[in-house]
Enzyme design. Structure first.
Site, PDB file in Angstrom:
ATOM      1  N   LYS A   1      62.756 140.728  93.844  1.00 15.52           N
ATOM      2  CA  LYS A   1      62.034 141.341  92.560  1.00 15.52           C
ATOM      3  C   LYS A   1      60.891 140.148  91.843  1.00 15.52           C
ATOM      4  CE  LYS A   1      63.956 141.945  88.638  1.00 15.52           C
ATOM      5  NZ  LYS A   1      63.292 140.771  87.351  1.00 15.52           N
ATOM      6  N   ASN A   2      61.340 138.935  91.695  1.00 12.45           N
ATOM      7  CA  ASN A   2      60.919 137.724  90.992  1.00 12.45           C
ATOM      8  C   ASN A   2      59.726 137.059  91.866  1.00 12.45           C
ATOM      9  OD1 ASN A   2      63.188 138.764  88.677  1.00 12.45           O
ATOM     10  ND2 ASN A   2      63.638 136.726  88.541  1.00 12.45           N
TER      11      ASN A   2
ATOM     12  N   CYS B   1      64.433 140.742  73.482  1.00 15.50           N
ATOM     13  CA  CYS B   1      65.412 142.108  75.082  1.00 15.50           C
ATOM     14  C   CYS B   1      66.824 141.510  75.005  1.00 15.50           C
ATOM     15  CB  CYS B   1      65.213 142.189  76.022  1.00 15.50           C
ATOM     16  SG  CYS B   1      65.219 140.595  77.056  1.00 15.50           S
TER      17      CYS B   1
ATOM     18  N   ARG C   1      62.384 136.007  74.026  1.00 14.78           N
ATOM     19  CA  ARG C   1      61.873 135.677  74.662  1.00 14.78           C
ATOM     20  C   ARG C   1      59.745 135.752  74.632  1.00 14.78           C
ATOM     21  NH1 ARG C   1      63.477 138.502  79.965  1.00 14.78           N
ATOM     22  NH2 ARG C   1      62.754 137.447  81.097  1.00 14.78           N
TER      23      ARG C   1
ATOM     24  N   ASP D   1      70.151 133.511  86.047  1.00 16.13           N
ATOM     25  CA  ASP D   1      70.522 134.978  86.539  1.00 16.13           C
ATOM     26  C   ASP D   1      71.840 135.446  87.144  1.00 16.13           C
ATOM     27  OD1 ASP D   1      68.194 135.653  85.333  1.00 16.13           O
ATOM     28  OD2 ASP D   1      66.976 135.799  87.241  1.00 16.13           O
TER      29      ASP D   1
ATOM     30  N   ARG E   1      66.915 148.264  88.769  1.00 19.11           N
ATOM     31  CA  ARG E   1      65.005 147.759  87.998  1.00 19.11           C
ATOM     32  C   ARG E   1      65.592 146.659  89.236  1.00 19.11           C
ATOM     33  NH1 ARG E   1      66.107 144.788  83.254  1.00 19.11           N
ATOM     34  NH2 ARG E   1      64.101 143.064  84.336  1.00 19.11           N
TER      35      ARG E   1
HETATM   36  C1  UD1 Z   1      61.884 134.314  84.868  1.00 23.47           C
HETATM   37  C2  UD1 Z   1      62.276 136.370  85.587  1.00 23.47           C
HETATM   38  C3  UD1 Z   1      63.823 135.883  85.173  1.00 23.47           C
HETATM   39  C4  UD1 Z   1      65.052 134.657  84.864  1.00 23.47           C
HETATM   40  C5  UD1 Z   1      63.886 133.842  84.094  1.00 23.47           C
HETATM   41  C6  UD1 Z   1      64.607 132.254  84.015  1.00 23.47           C
HETATM   42  C7  UD1 Z   1      61.201 136.650  86.279  1.00 23.47           C
HETATM   43  C8  UD1 Z   1      59.981 138.526  86.753  1.00 23.47           C
HETATM   44  N1  UD1 Z   1      61.642 136.898  85.766  1.00 23.47           N
HETATM   45  O1  UD1 Z   1      61.354 135.342  83.127  1.00 23.47           O
HETATM   46  O2  UD1 Z   1      64.961 136.998  85.891  1.00 23.47           O
HETATM   47  O3  UD1 Z   1      66.160 135.097  84.203  1.00 23.47           O
HETATM   48  O4  UD1 Z   1      62.584 133.454  84.436  1.00 23.47           O
HETATM   49  O5  UD1 Z   1      65.238 132.341  85.703  1.00 23.47           O
HETATM   50  O6  UD1 Z   1      59.899 136.059  87.403  1.00 23.47           O
HETATM   51  N2  UD1 Z   1      59.921 131.226  76.915  1.00 23.47           N
HETATM   52  C9  UD1 Z   1      59.282 130.560  75.274  1.00 23.47           C
HETATM   53  N3  UD1 Z   1      58.050 130.946  75.257  1.00 23.47           N
HETATM   54  C10 UD1 Z   1      57.683 131.004  76.349  1.00 23.47           C
HETATM   55  C11 UD1 Z   1      57.551 131.765  77.811  1.00 23.47           C
HETATM   56  C12 UD1 Z   1      59.609 131.141  77.761  1.00 23.47           C
HETATM   57  O7  UD1 Z   1      59.723 129.869  74.526  1.00 23.47           O
HETATM   58  O8  UD1 Z   1      55.975 131.817  76.393  1.00 23.47           O
HETATM   59  C13 UD1 Z   1      61.395 130.305  76.881  1.00 23.47           C
HETATM   60  C14 UD1 Z   1      62.373 131.619  76.896  1.00 23.47           C
HETATM   61  O9  UD1 Z   1      62.370 132.706  75.626  1.00 23.47           O
HETATM   62  C15 UD1 Z   1      63.203 131.749  77.728  1.00 23.47           C
HETATM   63  C16 UD1 Z   1      62.879 130.489  78.349  1.00 23.47           C
HETATM   64  O10 UD1 Z   1      61.598 129.766  78.059  1.00 23.47           O
HETATM   65  O11 UD1 Z   1      64.212 131.377  76.547  1.00 23.47           O
HETATM   66  C17 UD1 Z   1      63.006 130.922  79.938  1.00 23.47           C
HETATM   67  O12 UD1 Z   1      62.170 132.377  79.573  1.00 23.47           O
HETATM   68  P1  UD1 Z   1      61.029 132.081  81.369  1.00 23.47           P
HETATM   69  O13 UD1 Z   1      61.706 131.035  82.250  1.00 23.47           O
HETATM   70  O14 UD1 Z   1      59.477 132.509  81.101  1.00 23.47           O
HETATM   71  O15 UD1 Z   1      61.454 133.833  82.049  1.00 23.47           O
HETATM   72  P2  UD1 Z   1      60.588 134.909  82.262  1.00 23.47           P
HETATM   73  O16 UD1 Z   1      59.379 134.352  83.204  1.00 23.47           O
HETATM   74  O17 UD1 Z   1      60.709 135.950  81.168  1.00 23.47           O
END
Ligand code: UD1
Length: 420
Positions: free
Chosen positions: A22-23, A118, A123, A307, A399
């Site tokens: 998925k990711n 969420c 996030r 995850d 999902r």
């Molecule tokens: C992706 C995965 C999700 C997984 C996560 C962490 C996808 C579609 N989803 O989510 O399944 O749980 O990686 O392995 O690939 N953060 C910030 N600022 C930002 C972006 C992120 O503070 O601009 C923080 C988030 O709040 C969180 C952490 O960084 O605490 C990790 O988030 P991130 O690696 O960005 O996860 P996603 O890409 O949303």
């Protein structure tokens, strides 16, 4: 609304085929916006999130041909790209934000509804925006939307304060068509980043260093269409490995990349599970000796994946001895703890740490999926619980897991999907 009825099942035994990740497929679908030509994506899992991304791309102006029966989609840009992602679509799927980088690169503007928080945390998307700014974009926010604009994107240098997966991907995609050289430091190293880079490089992009903490992108003028097979889903792989462990079963997993699941394998071995690489894939056996506790700390890749934390926690409630779990990636990823405790688990939360007592006799109860991976933990716990576990809000599971109940059923699990 549909729900799962799960009953205590004996050891799960048999072979399960893992679907595409998925990711990996979601950012790859977003990256298709970077070209006018057709992209063919193979090994696409039939998931609600994939369907949501198809709808989003369609609303932006792509022609999307879904052939879920053959796990394949074709995407080709239509005449015009609309550079907006409305709230109705973004709220259904956070990964909608991944269209922002490619739209900015293609049209000089991207306006996306802010995804908001969420169940598992706030996030924010500040790191995505910091990256776009480093490439010369102006950012404006208001009325629940964020807009990035740039007459021309130019290469820049970005240091990510946290190795965010989504920010790394979005910046890579925006930088692919920027003028000059971009460097992303403290980049995420997840296998899905490497798969995206491989896809983009087949399109003619120049991305180097994906899979390390420093990614370099040399901008090019245009990209072409390509054909790409998505990597196997390492979280689905991990979930079925834990299913073998929690039921003390013996499962062979096919279509897996053992390297991508090293941290989960290491922890299963510490618990006393046998994990063997065989010709067809990986064989996981938990019927050889009693399982014992271990401690877990979630970290960005190659650390233990957040995850997999809820599913592993379900397992730890059934093994001998107490365990500690520390969640460092998301600030609020313990929604499943209350549900597991309702089933007879003994888990206490102190800040980011969960203290889990082992050898609990779980009992069936009515529980809900609080999020995607928490839902998987409920199913795993239900397989070990005395009596009937009724799991509602299973749309979360759909999902991110393809044919979830069917795959479990084939391994001998007593699981049924029913309509309320
Ligand atoms: C992706 C995965 C999700 C997984 C996560 C962490 C996808 C579609 N989803 O989510 O399944 O749980 O990686 O392995 O690939 N953060 C910030 N600022 C930002 C972006 C992120 O503070 O601009 C923080 C988030 O709040 C969180 C952490 O960084 O605490 C990790 O988030 P991130 O690696 O960005 O996860 P996603 O890409 O949303």
């Amino acid at each position: 609304m549909a729900k799962y009825i799960v009953q205590k099942s004996g050891p799960l035994v048999g072979t399960v085929e893992i679907s595409g990740a998925k990711n990996a497929v979601l950012p790859i679908m977003a990256a298709s916006l970077l070209t006018d030509e057709e992209c063919e994506i193979l090994e696409v899992p039939a998931l609600r999130d994939v369907d949501a991304m198809c709808k989003l791309l369609h609303s932006i102006g792509s022609k999307v041909n879904e052939d879920f029966d053959n796990n394949r989609i074709h995407i080709k840009k239509g005449n015009i790209l609309f550079n907006e992602a409305p709230y109705e679509l973004v709220k259904r799927m956070r990964a909608s934000i991944l269209t922002m980088g490619p739209l900015l690169a293609r049209t000089g503007r991207a306006r996306i509804a802010l995804p908001g928080g969420c169940a598992i945390g706030a996030r924010p998307i500040d790191l995505h925006l910091k990256g776009f700014q480093a490439l010369g974009a102006d950012i404006e926010q208001g009325h629940g939307y964020v807009e990035a604009k740039a007459k021309k994107l130019t290469g820049g240098s970005v240091y990510l304060d946290f190795p965010s997966v989504g920010a790394t991907e979005n910046i890579m995609m925006a930088a692919a068509l920027a003028e000059g050289h971009t460097i992303i430091e403290n980049a995420a190293e997840e296998p899905e980043i490497v798969d995206l880079a491989n896809f983009m490089n087949k399109m003619g992009a120049k991305v180097k260093g994906a899979g390390t903490d420093t990614i370099r992108i040399e901008g090019v003028k245009e990209l072409r269409g390509t054909k790409h097979s998505v990597i196997p889903d390492r979280i689905e792989t991990g979930t079925f490995m834990v299913a073998a462990a929690i039921t003390r079963g013996d499962i062979i997993l096919k279509n897996v990349v053992p390297d991508h699941v090293r941290p989960v394998v290491a922890k299963l071995i510490e618990c006393g599970v046998s994990v063997e690489e065989i010709e067809e894939g990986i064989r996981v056996r938990a019927d050889l000796k009693p399982l014992v506790s271990t401690d877990i700390k979630t970290m960005p890749y190659p650390g233990f994946p957040t995850d997999m934390q809820p599913q592993f926690m379900a397992l730890l409630t059934t093994v001998k001895g107490p365990s500690l779990v520390v969640e460092t990636v998301f600030e609020n990823r313990y929604m499943h703890v209350g549900e597991l405790n309702r089933m007879g688990a003994d888990i206490k939360i102190e800040g980011r740490t969960a203290i889990i007592q082992g050898e609990r006799k779980l009992q069936g109860a009515q529980v809900i999926c609080t999020d995607l991976r928490a839902g998987a933990a409920m199913v795993l716990a239900g397989l070990m619980a005395e009596g009937i576990t009724e799991i509602s809000e299973i749309y979360h599971l759909e999902r991110g897991y393809a044919s979830f109940a069917e795959k479990f059923h084939l391994l001998g699990a007593n699981i049924k999907k029913v309509q309320d």
